[in-house]
Enzyme design. Structure first.
Site, PDB file in Angstrom:
ATOM      1  N   PHE A  11     -52.696 -26.438 -47.388  1.00  0.00           N
ATOM      2  CA  PHE A  11     -52.254 -25.711 -46.656  1.00  0.00           C
ATOM      3  C   PHE A  11     -51.252 -25.167 -46.906  1.00  0.00           C
ATOM      4  CE2 PHE A  11     -48.174 -25.776 -44.395  1.00  0.00           C
ATOM      5  CZ  PHE A  11     -47.885 -24.383 -44.151  1.00  0.00           C
ATOM      6  N   ILE A  12     -50.259 -25.811 -48.388  1.00  0.00           N
ATOM      7  CA  ILE A  12     -48.810 -25.717 -49.086  1.00  0.00           C
ATOM      8  C   ILE A  12     -49.530 -24.703 -50.391  1.00  0.00           C
ATOM      9  CG2 ILE A  12     -46.877 -26.176 -50.524  1.00  0.00           C
ATOM     10  CD1 ILE A  12     -46.531 -27.704 -48.051  1.00  0.00           C
ATOM     11  N   ASP A  31     -58.954 -30.107 -56.635  1.00  0.00           N
ATOM     12  CA  ASP A  31     -58.697 -30.559 -55.426  1.00  0.00           C
ATOM     13  C   ASP A  31     -59.551 -31.913 -55.565  1.00  0.00           C
ATOM     14  OD1 ASP A  31     -56.962 -29.030 -52.650  1.00  0.00           O
ATOM     15  OD2 ASP A  31     -58.391 -30.972 -52.032  1.00  0.00           O
ATOM     16  N   THR A  35     -58.413 -33.800 -47.799  1.00  0.00           N
ATOM     17  CA  THR A  35     -57.379 -32.895 -46.804  1.00  0.00           C
ATOM     18  C   THR A  35     -57.935 -30.920 -46.512  1.00  0.00           C
ATOM     19  OG1 THR A  35     -55.266 -33.109 -46.832  1.00  0.00           O
ATOM     20  CG2 THR A  35     -56.132 -34.376 -45.611  1.00  0.00           C
ATOM     21  N   GLY A  36     -57.967 -30.149 -48.054  1.00  0.00           N
ATOM     22  CA  GLY A  36     -58.082 -29.436 -48.085  1.00  0.00           C
ATOM     23  C   GLY A  36     -59.498 -28.620 -47.626  1.00  0.00           C
ATOM     24  N   SER A  77     -48.648 -36.650 -43.917  1.00  0.00           N
ATOM     25  CA  SER A  77     -48.467 -37.594 -42.251  1.00  0.00           C
ATOM     26  C   SER A  77     -48.190 -39.103 -42.853  1.00  0.00           C
ATOM     27  CB  SER A  77     -50.266 -37.902 -41.771  1.00  0.00           C
ATOM     28  OG  SER A  77     -50.036 -38.220 -40.426  1.00  0.00           O
ATOM     29  N   TYR A 140     -46.044 -43.703 -46.083  1.00  0.00           N
ATOM     30  CA  TYR A 140     -45.518 -42.110 -46.764  1.00  0.00           C
ATOM     31  C   TYR A 140     -44.303 -41.648 -46.953  1.00  0.00           C
ATOM     32  CZ  TYR A 140     -45.625 -37.112 -46.944  1.00  0.00           C
ATOM     33  OH  TYR A 140     -45.805 -35.373 -47.054  1.00  0.00           O
ATOM     34  N   ARG A 208     -36.574 -30.958 -35.835  1.00  0.00           N
ATOM     35  CA  ARG A 208     -36.576 -30.431 -37.183  1.00  0.00           C
ATOM     36  C   ARG A 208     -36.585 -29.596 -37.881  1.00  0.00           C
ATOM     37  NH1 ARG A 208     -37.859 -34.774 -36.997  1.00  0.00           N
ATOM     38  NH2 ARG A 208     -39.910 -36.674 -37.122  1.00  0.00           N
TER      39      ARG A 208
HETATM   40  C1  UD1 Z   1     -42.878 -35.506 -41.993  1.00  0.00           C
HETATM   41  C2  UD1 Z   1     -41.518 -35.300 -42.881  1.00  0.00           C
HETATM   42  C3  UD1 Z   1     -41.981 -34.321 -43.781  1.00  0.00           C
HETATM   43  C4  UD1 Z   1     -42.884 -34.419 -44.026  1.00  0.00           C
HETATM   44  C5  UD1 Z   1     -44.568 -34.287 -43.210  1.00  0.00           C
HETATM   45  C6  UD1 Z   1     -45.804 -34.812 -43.926  1.00  0.00           C
HETATM   46  C7  UD1 Z   1     -39.569 -36.110 -41.626  1.00  0.00           C
HETATM   47  C8  UD1 Z   1     -38.536 -35.590 -40.890  1.00  0.00           C
HETATM   48  N1  UD1 Z   1     -40.922 -34.800 -42.022  1.00  0.00           N
HETATM   49  O1  UD1 Z   1     -43.251 -34.271 -40.947  1.00  0.00           O
HETATM   50  O2  UD1 Z   1     -41.330 -33.608 -43.861  1.00  0.00           O
HETATM   51  O3  UD1 Z   1     -43.757 -32.755 -44.923  1.00  0.00           O
HETATM   52  O4  UD1 Z   1     -44.209 -35.812 -42.623  1.00  0.00           O
HETATM   53  O5  UD1 Z   1     -46.755 -35.141 -43.032  1.00  0.00           O
HETATM   54  O6  UD1 Z   1     -40.133 -36.838 -41.710  1.00  0.00           O
HETATM   55  N2  UD1 Z   1     -45.347 -34.433 -32.589  1.00  0.00           N
HETATM   56  C9  UD1 Z   1     -45.610 -34.336 -31.090  1.00  0.00           C
HETATM   57  N3  UD1 Z   1     -46.870 -33.706 -30.988  1.00  0.00           N
HETATM   58  C10 UD1 Z   1     -48.083 -33.995 -31.504  1.00  0.00           C
HETATM   59  C11 UD1 Z   1     -47.279 -33.973 -32.483  1.00  0.00           C
HETATM   60  C12 UD1 Z   1     -46.405 -34.542 -33.627  1.00  0.00           C
HETATM   61  O7  UD1 Z   1     -44.958 -33.880 -30.332  1.00  0.00           O
HETATM   62  O8  UD1 Z   1     -49.000 -33.728 -31.311  1.00  0.00           O
HETATM   63  C13 UD1 Z   1     -43.866 -35.121 -33.382  1.00  0.00           C
HETATM   64  C14 UD1 Z   1     -44.444 -36.309 -33.887  1.00  0.00           C
HETATM   65  O9  UD1 Z   1     -43.826 -37.179 -33.308  1.00  0.00           O
HETATM   66  C15 UD1 Z   1     -42.796 -35.615 -34.805  1.00  0.00           C
HETATM   67  C16 UD1 Z   1     -42.833 -34.612 -34.860  1.00  0.00           C
HETATM   68  O10 UD1 Z   1     -43.645 -33.936 -33.486  1.00  0.00           O
HETATM   69  O11 UD1 Z   1     -41.978 -36.297 -33.696  1.00  0.00           O
HETATM   70  C17 UD1 Z   1     -42.957 -33.616 -35.783  1.00  0.00           C
HETATM   71  O12 UD1 Z   1     -44.272 -34.410 -36.672  1.00  0.00           O
HETATM   72  P1  UD1 Z   1     -45.113 -34.073 -37.672  1.00  0.00           P
HETATM   73  O13 UD1 Z   1     -44.890 -32.040 -37.536  1.00  0.00           O
HETATM   74  O14 UD1 Z   1     -46.191 -34.760 -37.837  1.00  0.00           O
HETATM   75  O15 UD1 Z   1     -43.964 -34.101 -39.104  1.00  0.00           O
HETATM   76  P2  UD1 Z   1     -43.104 -35.385 -39.526  1.00  0.00           P
HETATM   77  O16 UD1 Z   1     -43.832 -36.461 -39.024  1.00  0.00           O
HETATM   78  O17 UD1 Z   1     -41.790 -34.961 -38.948  1.00  0.00           O
END
Ligand code: UD1
Length: 313
Positions: A11-12, A31, A35-36, A77, A140, A208
């Protein structure tokens, strides 16, 4: 000028690839396609190397003749790393030291490393500033922090120019929504577009600093040039946080959907709140997040709607 992008099919990486090509620069992509996706690179005039950055010989070939490295390759993740910490370590930490070693041997001018806001952990203080002691709470986050430390060690020990960027929850076009480990915004958008229910894990009050991809691409280009950046790490976010409940309402509202979200148990390793202080990036890199979260969400919605109708471009 030759740029190497590890994870360039992700993605990035693929968004960064497009930005560099638009500037008329040459790009080599490394790559492993874990995941890419090849779709992300379709039609791009790049040199593609398939291989794994944890392999020294692969990195040696990938770095040959390269001026700048953007190290975006990782196994993203938090929950995936909780389930498989060894894979997370191999693809995030080991791959970084192997790549840095190869970049040094090849006399690369600067390496820009994709770190993560997860290194801050769940310390209650907001916003997160770079002077805080990291408190990683998932494999991670530990692996990403190890990569940062390797970058700094290569700067201190060998004078090699390295810059680490701590990304705060990046979203936008070409983010893969199809895995359970995908970023929440890509999942919500694809689920809403498919009329499927979205599940918020834990409380809808989890927040976030969601950051649109164009801001991150620009931060990388700035970090490549900034004279005072080597040896340092910077938060790259928007400096604004929104809750998952707000995000759901915003997206559903844009699509005219009135159904409420579902709620499920909180995920292991999740951080409750995240917000970037971007003062240092503003000062040293001249970074400015030009696309706010609302605009970014609308752009991403439009792109994912287009991709559903015509296939990804
Ligand atoms: C984390 C890191 C981010 C990194 C990423 C890589 C933090 C604050 N951020 O992201 O910098 O790039 O990992 O993967 O640690 N959620 C739902 N429903 C869903 C999916 C997720 O509610 O279907 C929730 C998760 O439980 C979480 C939030 O959404 O609370 C964000 O999740 P996600 O998008 O996976 O990112 P982070 O784990 O926050």
């Amino acid at each position: 000028m030759l740029n190497l992008i590890t994870g360039g099919a992700g993605f990035i990486g693929s968004n960064l690839c497009r930005a560099l090509l638009e500037r008329g620069e040459r790009v080599r992509v490394l790559d492993n396609f874990l995941t890419g996706s090849r779709d992300n690179l379709a039609g791009l005039d790049i040199e593609l190397m398939e291989g794994d950055a944890s392999d020294p010989e692969v990195c040696r070939r990938a770095c040959a003749g390269v001026d700048f490295v953007f190290h975006e390759g990782a196994l993203p993740s938090v929950p995936r790393s909780v389930e498989n910490p060894l894979a997370s370590h191999a693809h995030c930490a080991t791959a970084t030291v192997v790549l840095l070693h190869a970049a040094r041997q090849a006399r690369v001018r600067r390496v820009i490393y994709a770190s993560s806001s997860s290194v801050y952990g769940d310390t209650p203080t907001l916003p997160k500033t770079e002077t805080m002691t990291p408190q990683p709470r998932s494999p991670y986050a530990v692996a990403k922090l190890a990569g940062e430390h390797y970058c700094r060690a290569f700067y201190l020990c060998y004078g090699m120019e390295t810059v680490a960027l701590r990304y705060f929850n990046i979203f936008g076009p070409r983010q893969d929504p199809s895995s359970p480990y995908s970023g929440v915004l890509s999942r919500f958008i694809s689920q809403l577009l498919a009329n499927q229910p979205c599940t918020i894990f834990g409380s809808g009050e989890i927040s976030r600093d969601f950051t649109y991809i164009d801001n991150v691409v620009e931060a990388n280009l700035l970090a490549r040039e900034a004279p005072c950046a080597p040896g340092k790490f910077y938060n790259i976010g928007c400096g604004k946080r929104v809750t998952l409940a707000w995000v759901y309402e915003f997206l559903a509202g844009e699509l005219g959907i009135t159904a409420p979200p579902q709620y499920g148990p909180a995920r292991a390793g999740d951080v409750p709140h995240s917000l970037a202080d971007i003062t240092a990036a503003r000062h040293d890199l001249r970074y400015e997040p030009r696309v706010d979260v609302e605009t970014g969400l609308r752009l991403t919605l439009a792109w994912q709607q287009g991709a559903r109708n015509t296939g990804p471009t």
